[in-house]
Design a protein around this motif. Structure first.
Motif, PDB file in Angstrom:
ATOM      1  N   PHE A  71       0.814  -1.213   0.000  1.00 44.85           N
ATOM      2  CA  PHE A  71       0.000   0.000   0.000  1.00 44.85           C
ATOM      3  C   PHE A  71       0.851   1.268   0.000  1.00 44.85           C
ATOM      4  CE2 PHE A  71      -3.105  -3.100   1.053  1.00 44.85           C
ATOM      5  CZ  PHE A  71      -4.328  -2.575   0.673  1.00 44.85           C
ATOM      6  N   THR A  72       2.158   1.126   0.054  1.00 46.27           N
ATOM      7  CA  THR A  72       3.043   2.299   0.087  1.00 46.27           C
ATOM      8  C   THR A  72       4.006   2.359  -1.092  1.00 46.27           C
ATOM      9  OG1 THR A  72       4.591   1.091   1.520  1.00 46.27           O
ATOM     10  CG2 THR A  72       2.957   2.489   2.596  1.00 46.27           C
ATOM     11  N   GLN A  73       3.961   1.378  -1.979  1.00 48.55           N
ATOM     12  CA  GLN A  73       4.872   1.389  -3.116  1.00 48.55           C
ATOM     13  C   GLN A  73       4.313   2.242  -4.248  1.00 48.55           C
ATOM     14  OE1 GLN A  73       8.066   0.094  -3.521  1.00 48.55           O
ATOM     15  NE2 GLN A  73       7.883   1.400  -5.329  1.00 48.55           N
ATOM     16  N   GLN A  74       5.094   3.200  -4.691  1.00 51.34           N
ATOM     17  CA  GLN A  74       4.677   4.065  -5.788  1.00 51.34           C
ATOM     18  C   GLN A  74       5.134   3.503  -7.133  1.00 51.34           C
ATOM     19  OE1 GLN A  74       2.777   6.777  -4.726  1.00 51.34           O
ATOM     20  NE2 GLN A  74       3.112   5.581  -2.875  1.00 51.34           N
ATOM     21  N   GLU A  75       4.550   4.000  -8.188  1.00 50.99           N
ATOM     22  CA  GLU A  75       5.068   3.717  -9.515  1.00 50.99           C
ATOM     23  C   GLU A  75       6.421   4.413  -9.702  1.00 50.99           C
ATOM     24  OE1 GLU A  75       1.766   2.889 -12.764  1.00 50.99           O
ATOM     25  OE2 GLU A  75       1.838   5.000 -12.209  1.00 50.99           O
ATOM     26  N   ALA A  76       7.243   3.853 -10.575  1.00 47.94           N
ATOM     27  CA  ALA A  76       8.483   4.533 -10.936  1.00 47.94           C
ATOM     28  C   ALA A  76       8.159   5.856 -11.615  1.00 47.94           C
ATOM     29  CB  ALA A  76       9.299   3.655 -11.878  1.00 47.94           C
ATOM     30  N   LEU A  77       9.053   6.823 -11.479  1.00 49.55           N
ATOM     31  CA  LEU A  77       8.862   8.085 -12.172  1.00 49.55           C
ATOM     32  C   LEU A  77       8.927   7.854 -13.684  1.00 49.55           C
ATOM     33  CD1 LEU A  77      11.060  10.509 -10.047  1.00 49.55           C
ATOM     34  CD2 LEU A  77       8.595  10.238  -9.983  1.00 49.55           C
ATOM     35  N   PRO A  78       8.187   8.623 -14.472  1.00 53.99           N
ATOM     36  CA  PRO A  78       8.250   8.457 -15.918  1.00 53.99           C
ATOM     37  C   PRO A  78       9.639   8.769 -16.464  1.00 53.99           C
ATOM     38  CG  PRO A  78       6.987  10.424 -15.327  1.00 53.99           C
ATOM     39  CD  PRO A  78       7.242   9.678 -14.060  1.00 53.99           C
ATOM     40  N   GLU A  79       9.959   8.180 -17.584  1.00 46.73           N
ATOM     41  CA  GLU A  79      11.285   8.368 -18.175  1.00 46.73           C
ATOM     42  C   GLU A  79      11.587   9.840 -18.423  1.00 46.73           C
ATOM     43  OE1 GLU A  79      13.912   6.421 -18.793  1.00 46.73           O
ATOM     44  OE2 GLU A  79      12.840   4.862 -17.662  1.00 46.73           O
ATOM     45  N   ALA A  80      10.572  10.600 -18.833  1.00 48.61           N
ATOM     46  CA  ALA A  80      10.799  12.024 -19.097  1.00 48.61           C
ATOM     47  C   ALA A  80      11.233  12.761 -17.833  1.00 48.61           C
ATOM     48  CB  ALA A  80       9.535  12.656 -19.668  1.00 48.61           C
ATOM     49  N   ALA A  81      10.677  12.367 -16.671  1.00 53.11           N
ATOM     50  CA  ALA A  81      11.070  12.990 -15.407  1.00 53.11           C
ATOM     51  C   ALA A  81      12.489  12.608 -15.029  1.00 53.11           C
ATOM     52  CB  ALA A  81      10.093  12.585 -14.305  1.00 53.11           C
ATOM     53  N   ILE A  82      12.843  11.358 -15.243  1.00 55.42           N
ATOM     54  CA  ILE A  82      14.201  10.901 -14.937  1.00 55.42           C
ATOM     55  C   ILE A  82      15.220  11.622 -15.818  1.00 55.42           C
ATOM     56  CG2 ILE A  82      15.730   8.893 -14.987  1.00 55.42           C
ATOM     57  CD1 ILE A  82      13.197   7.198 -14.298  1.00 55.42           C
ATOM     58  N   GLU A  83      14.897  11.747 -17.102  1.00 56.80           N
ATOM     59  CA  GLU A  83      15.803  12.445 -18.017  1.00 56.80           C
ATOM     60  C   GLU A  83      15.957  13.913 -17.627  1.00 56.80           C
ATOM     61  OE1 GLU A  83      14.253  11.845 -21.912  1.00 56.80           O
ATOM     62  OE2 GLU A  83      14.502   9.649 -21.833  1.00 56.80           O
ATOM     63  N   ALA A  84      14.850  14.549 -17.236  1.00 54.54           N
ATOM     64  CA  ALA A  84      14.915  15.952 -16.827  1.00 54.54           C
ATOM     65  C   ALA A  84      15.752  16.118 -15.565  1.00 54.54           C
ATOM     66  CB  ALA A  84      13.507  16.489 -16.599  1.00 54.54           C
ATOM     67  N   ALA A  85      15.595  15.180 -14.625  1.00 58.30           N
ATOM     68  CA  ALA A  85      16.392  15.237 -13.393  1.00 58.30           C
ATOM     69  C   ALA A  85      17.875  15.071 -13.696  1.00 58.30           C
ATOM     70  CB  ALA A  85      15.922  14.154 -12.427  1.00 58.30           C
ATOM     71  N   GLN A 104      19.464  15.882 -16.373  1.00 52.81           N
ATOM     72  CA  GLN A 104      19.995  17.105 -16.985  1.00 52.81           C
ATOM     73  C   GLN A 104      20.342  18.136 -15.921  1.00 52.81           C
ATOM     74  OE1 GLN A 104      17.372  18.586 -20.025  1.00 52.81           O
ATOM     75  NE2 GLN A 104      17.377  16.656 -21.173  1.00 52.81           N
ATOM     76  N   VAL A 105      19.467  18.270 -14.916  1.00 50.31           N
ATOM     77  CA  VAL A 105      19.748  19.215 -13.832  1.00 50.31           C
ATOM     78  C   VAL A 105      20.961  18.760 -13.033  1.00 50.31           C
ATOM     79  CG1 VAL A 105      18.853  20.243 -11.711  1.00 50.31           C
ATOM     80  CG2 VAL A 105      17.350  19.987 -13.687  1.00 50.31           C
ATOM     81  N   LEU A 106      21.036  17.466 -12.734  1.00 50.49           N
ATOM     82  CA  LEU A 106      22.176  16.953 -11.974  1.00 50.49           C
ATOM     83  C   LEU A 106      23.485  17.132 -12.741  1.00 50.49           C
ATOM     84  CD1 LEU A 106      20.578  13.663 -10.583  1.00 50.49           C
ATOM     85  CD2 LEU A 106      21.167  15.712  -9.268  1.00 50.49           C
ATOM     86  N   GLN A 107      23.429  16.987 -14.051  1.00 52.66           N
ATOM     87  CA  GLN A 107      24.643  17.118 -14.852  1.00 52.66           C
ATOM     88  C   GLN A 107      25.146  18.553 -14.914  1.00 52.66           C
ATOM     89  OE1 GLN A 107      23.180  15.238 -18.392  1.00 52.66           O
ATOM     90  NE2 GLN A 107      23.737  13.170 -17.718  1.00 52.66           N
ATOM     91  N   HIS A 108      24.230  19.536 -14.975  1.00 55.57           N
ATOM     92  CA  HIS A 108      24.733  20.913 -14.998  1.00 55.57           C
ATOM     93  C   HIS A 108      24.888  21.496 -13.596  1.00 55.57           C
ATOM     94  CE1 HIS A 108      20.763  22.664 -14.220  1.00 55.57           C
ATOM     95  NE2 HIS A 108      20.254  22.268 -15.380  1.00 55.57           N
TER      96      HIS A 108
END
Length: 397
Positions: free
Chosen positions: A9-23, A25-29
């Protein structure tokens, strides 16, 4: 042998690929801070604010550290302070009265009706006790917003909407958070978009928006905001508004932007699961399904039912029996707060108040999270288990 549910009851879906890619990009810069942008760059937080404002039809938006911070900022922007009274729901989660207490104000609790919304008769009776209502759309249930606004407008009450559970919902086609003066939303993991923690604040009032932005720690960089009033508005408030830093960072904003674009599709998925469980619980002896008004567009990320006028021991037995079969139910009638199920009488920083009609309803509220990781078959099984165990205890009584 009785069937047993084995999901989480506490497990979420994985974040969408677009969100992971956006994250990534921020981590890289490395430009995580809300105002740390390259020349010509708008910044993820500013873009999130612009996009969410457009999504709900608001003039102004501020992304912040949490839903609770959004509510406290709303109160501060309105000038609520020590000794002031603020009306709010008796049936809500602790961050709502907590935001009121955080500015030194006093919560005045308004009762809950059997449809799990604010008791409008009680609100009308208490309308002369405060100038602000912190309205909680608790667990995604919208009251008759037309009548509520009539009561509040007639009494000169400013409405702040706590939309932690109603992002994506609407009343008569108007997005939740857009009928009051300010709408506050949560982006915490268990809400409708997931940045771990986070919040959003919307309003059409230029001075409230400017005050909120200054409160969130703009460091006189308010011209970098996109969903904000013009600089002349900030000139009126910038020297008298304290910095209480709490605007969202670029990493969380980057994660949220793709999720908000998918919100309508996610709402449809939640509602399919909610409706499967609801159908399985209907006509269970002793159990009351909470009916949804025709004017309400809801988001079924959790489901509630009532075991009205049951003994506390009988409700506790249902909770225990369902837990033994893998179904995690929360109960607002327990003697002690557990997890998020605290009640108005648990918040002892607030003045003690007597709400016997609400006590009866709170004692019977059973609540369950509906994660999108559940399949429709899971939901049907969960409903069978709850129905069976309610019937066993009801028949024994």
């Amino acid at each position: 042998m009785s069937e047993k549910f084995t999901g989480s009851f506490t497990q979420q879906e994985a974040l969408p690929e677009a969100a992971i890619e956006a994250a990534l990009q921020v981590l890289q810069h490395g430009r995580l801070h809300r105002y740390n942008v390259a020349e010509g760059e708008l910044g993820e937080t500013a873009l999130l604010e612009q996009e969410f404002a457009a999504q709900v039809g608001a003039k102004y938006c501020l992304a912040v550290a949490s839903g609770g911070y959004a509510m406290a900022t709303a109160l501060r922007a309105l000038g609520v302070g020590p000794g002031d009274k603020v009306l709010t729901n008796a049936f809500t989660l602790a961050p709502v009265p907590g935001s009121i207490a955080s500015v030194g104000a006093e919560p005045v609790f308004v009762g809950v009706s059997e449809d799990l919304t604010i008791d409008l008769e009680d609100l009308a009776a208490k309308a002369d006790q405060a100038r602000v209502l912190m309205l909680s759309h608790m667990r995604g249930h919208l009251c008759d917003m037309d009548r509520l606004m009539q009561i509040c407008d007639s009494a000169g009450i400013t409405v702040i909407e706590d939309c932690a559970h109603t992002m994506g919902a609407a009343w008569n086609g108007v997005a939740s958070g857009r009928q009051g003066k300010i709408g506050c939303y949560s982006c915490q993991t268990y809400k409708h978009v997931n940045s771990g923690e986070g919040g959003l604040f919307v309003t059409d009032d230029e001075e409230l928006a400017a005050r909120a932005i200054m409160l969130s720690g703009s460091y006189m960089l308010y011209e970098r905001h996109l969903a904000a009033p013009g600089p002349e508005v900030f000139e009126r408030v910038k020297y008298e508004t304290p910095n209480i830093s709490g605007r969202m960072d670029n990493l969380r904003a980057a994660i949220l932007r793709p999720q908000l674009r998918d919100l309508d599709a996610q709402v449809a998925r939640w509602n399919a699961r909610y409706q499967k469980i609801e159908a399985g619980l209907r006509d269970t002896p002793g159990l009351t399904v909470v009916e949804r008004p025709e004017a309400e567009t809801y988001v079924g990320s959790s489901i509630q039912f009532l075991l009205l006028d049951w003994s506390l021991e009988a409700v506790a037995e249902v909770i225990k029996r369902c837990a033994a079969r893998g179904v995690e139910l929360k109960w607002f009638g327990g003697a002690e707060p557990a997890g998020f199920t605290s009640r108005y009488d648990s918040w002892r920083y607030a003045r003690a108040q007597s709400l016997p009609a609400s006590d009866r309803i709170l004692a019977g509220i059973v609540d369950m999270r509906v994660p999108l990781t559940f399949s429709l078959e899971d939901c049907a099984q969960i409903a069978r288990i709850i129905r069976a165990e309610v019937m066993v205890v009801h028949q024994a009584g």
